[in-house]
Design a protein around this motif. Structure first.
Motif, mmCIF file in Angstrom:
data_model
loop_
_atom_site.group_PDB
_atom_site.id
_atom_site.type_symbol
_atom_site.label_atom_id
_atom_site.label_comp_id
_atom_site.label_asym_id
_atom_site.label_seq_id
_atom_site.Cartn_x
_atom_site.Cartn_y
_atom_site.Cartn_z
ATOM 1 N N CYS A 371 0.854 -1.186 0.000
ATOM 2 C CA CYS A 371 0.000 0.000 0.000
ATOM 3 C C CYS A 371 0.892 1.239 0.000
ATOM 4 O O CYS A 371 1.786 1.365 0.824
ATOM 5 N N CYS A 374 -0.045 3.392 3.433
ATOM 6 C CA CYS A 374 0.309 3.012 4.811
ATOM 7 C C CYS A 374 1.482 2.029 4.875
ATOM 8 O O CYS A 374 1.872 1.628 5.958
ATOM 9 N N CYS A 385 -6.167 -2.650 0.493
ATOM 10 C CA CYS A 385 -5.358 -2.700 1.712
ATOM 11 C C CYS A 385 -6.278 -2.651 2.935
ATOM 12 O O CYS A 385 -7.316 -1.995 2.891
ATOM 13 N N CYS A 387 -6.165 -0.835 5.268
ATOM 14 C CA CYS A 387 -6.391 0.561 5.642
ATOM 15 C C CYS A 387 -7.482 1.189 4.796
ATOM 16 O O CYS A 387 -7.909 2.307 5.069
ATOM 17 N N SER A 389 -7.280 1.661 1.370
ATOM 18 C CA SER A 389 -6.812 2.113 0.059
ATOM 19 C C SER A 389 -6.817 0.956 -0.932
ATOM 20 O O SER A 389 -6.301 -0.113 -0.636
HETATM 21 ZN ZN ZN Z 1 -2.850 0.807 3.376
#
Ligand code: ZN
Length: 466
Positions: A371, A374, A385, A387, A389
């Motif tokens: 990613c 992050c 991801c 997170c 994304s």
């Molecule tokens: Zn990420």
């Protein structure tokens, strides 16, 4: 002693092989899968039948720890280690390999020999042990049946019993889930190779830079603040500098290594166990065997070409303990881009890396993507991801064994450029304010951004028309 189902199955398979005349059997089981418990079961079983056995460790530091484990399992044993009192009447003997080789002729011939971390088994040493004890059965234990240079262990063993995969052990709750971040890729251009891995002193010099050392602490503070853990460094100086950098940021940390006295080492581990230390930095003390009490964070600051070393190191972080929901691995060495993720499926054989790679490409079939927001590393089949994304494109192809880090950097740069281009494409596709607002929502931006972008382009259009 209660064995887990897979441990019992593996031991059954090993016994069946030995009954059919196979004298040298390797048991492969992931770090944290409970190899010592299996060993204790075998040694205890032999003793119950009045048969002598030896358990061989390759490092002196491991003797005391293993002895404690055996005692708690109720296994009476003698020690074959320099400077330690002998108790040769005991059926179970715990031996350091060096001392054993020196005393081979005068130590009673065992019926069973179990060698821990047997990827260290040197052909000549095995040969001598075998020739001296022609009636003995040999069991080797390891998570990674290949030597540092990738060679297999077919000269040392006749058959392998393969245990469950790391992914299966995680799924069943025997190992910890983990999050894997790779915040930086060190520049290793010009670091020469030696014996299948990077030259140690050149690697130490390349990694022991204030910026790289600072990165380790910074990402610990961001990704695993307050967690207990260990860092693997490239050299002792590097390790000391990492510990100092943690301390400078108010994180209680210490360097620890095998050259320290037993009492000094014990004092540091005890402080860690008591929670007075958050981070211990080392070169290879914790790489295998040496027990680290529960840890959540694992920092990798030593790039390695050895899959075996990589898996041994990350394996320390995958042990379960009460209250631990996941491990946090911070890879500052770029190791995931060389070896894949800790729980990638891997085919192990006694033939070693050559056989694994022979099937084509990376052999393990891994390929990871990172990613760009992050730094978290995921398997290439994952589209988003954790997170949130989305992955723009596959960030890299699996690295060839002969690939170098230039290639890695090039691929990473290409991925970043492609990600930027993809974002530009998305923006070019926006015509109406609603389009911009949809993109803002997708990217998690504030609505003001969409309005600003749209207005800016309206002005531009008007100017063009004028
Ligand atoms: Zn990420």
């Amino acid at each position: 002693m209660e064995l887990r189902d897979y441990q019992a199955t593996m031991l059954d398979e090993a016994r069946a092989l030995m009954r059919s005349g196979t004298r040298r059997v390797l048991l492969r089981l992931a770090t944290g899968g409970g190899k010592t418990v299996m060993a204790a079961s075998m040694l205890g079983g032999a003793a119950d039948r009045g048969l002598g056995s030896q358990f061989i460790v390759h490092r002196r530091e491991l003797i005391e720890q293993t002895s404690v484990t055996f005692r708690s399992a109720g296994i009476e044993h003698g020690l074959i280690a320099s400077g330690m009192p002998e108790a040769s009447h005991r059926l179970v003997q715990l031996a350091g390999v060096q001392t054993l080789v020196n005393r081979l002729e005068r130590v009673a011939a065992p019926k069973l020999i179990v060698m821990d971390e047997c990827h260290h088994a040197v052909a000549g040493t095995w040969q001598r042990v075998l020739e001296t004890y022609p009636g003995a059965f040999l069991i080797g234990l390891t998570a990674t049946p290949e030597r540092l240079d990738g060679r297999g262990l077919k000269d040392q063993f006749d058959a392998m019993v393969d245990g469950p995969s790391t992914a299966e052990l995680i799924a069943r709750g025997f190992l910890s889930p983990f999050r894997y971040f790779a915040p930086g890729k060190p520049d290793l251009v010009g670091v020469p190779e030696r014996g299948g891995d990077f030259n140690r002193s050149a690697l130490g010099a390349a990694m022991d830079k204030p910026k790289l050392v600072g990165d380790v602490v910074e990402h610990y503070q961001r990704l695993a603040p307050g967690e207990q853990g260990i860092v693997f460094a490239a050299s002792r100086d590097h390790s000391r500098h990492i510990a100092e950098a943690f301390a400078a940021e108010g994180v209680a940390a210490a360097h620890i290594d095998g050259s320290m006295s037993d009492s000094e080492r014990a004092r540091i581990v005890e402080a860690f166990r008591a929670g007075d230390l958050r981070v211990m930095s080392n070169v290879d003390l914790f790489g295998e065997g040496f027990d680290v009490p529960g840890l959540v964070y694992c920092g990798l600051a030593r790039p390695t070409k050895s899959l075996s070393l990589f898996l041994q190191q990350v394996g320390r972080a995958l042990r379960i303990m009460p209250g631990k929901s996941q491990a946090i691995i911070c890879d500052h060495a770029g190791n995931a881009f060389t070896h894949g993720l800790p729980d990638d499926p891997r085919q192990w054989t006694l033939e070693g890396r050559a056989a694994r790679a022979g099937g084509g490409g990376a052999g393990d079939g891994f390929s990871v993507r990172q990613c760009l927001d992050c730094y978290q590393v995921s398997r290439s089949t994952v589209a988003v991801c954790p997170c949130g994304s989305p992955f723009p494109i596959q960030s890299r192809e699996p690295e060839r064994e002969d690939g170098d880090l230039f290639e890695l950097k090039r691929v990473a740069e290409q991925a970043e450029a492609a990600a930027k281009a993809a974002r530009k494409d998305e923006e070019r596709a926006c015509v109406t304010l609603a389009d911009w607002e949809a993109l803002a929502r997708k990217r998690g931006y504030k609505p003001g951004w969409a309005k600003h972008q749209w207005e800016f382009r309206q002005k531009f259009k008007r100017r063009k028309a004028a």
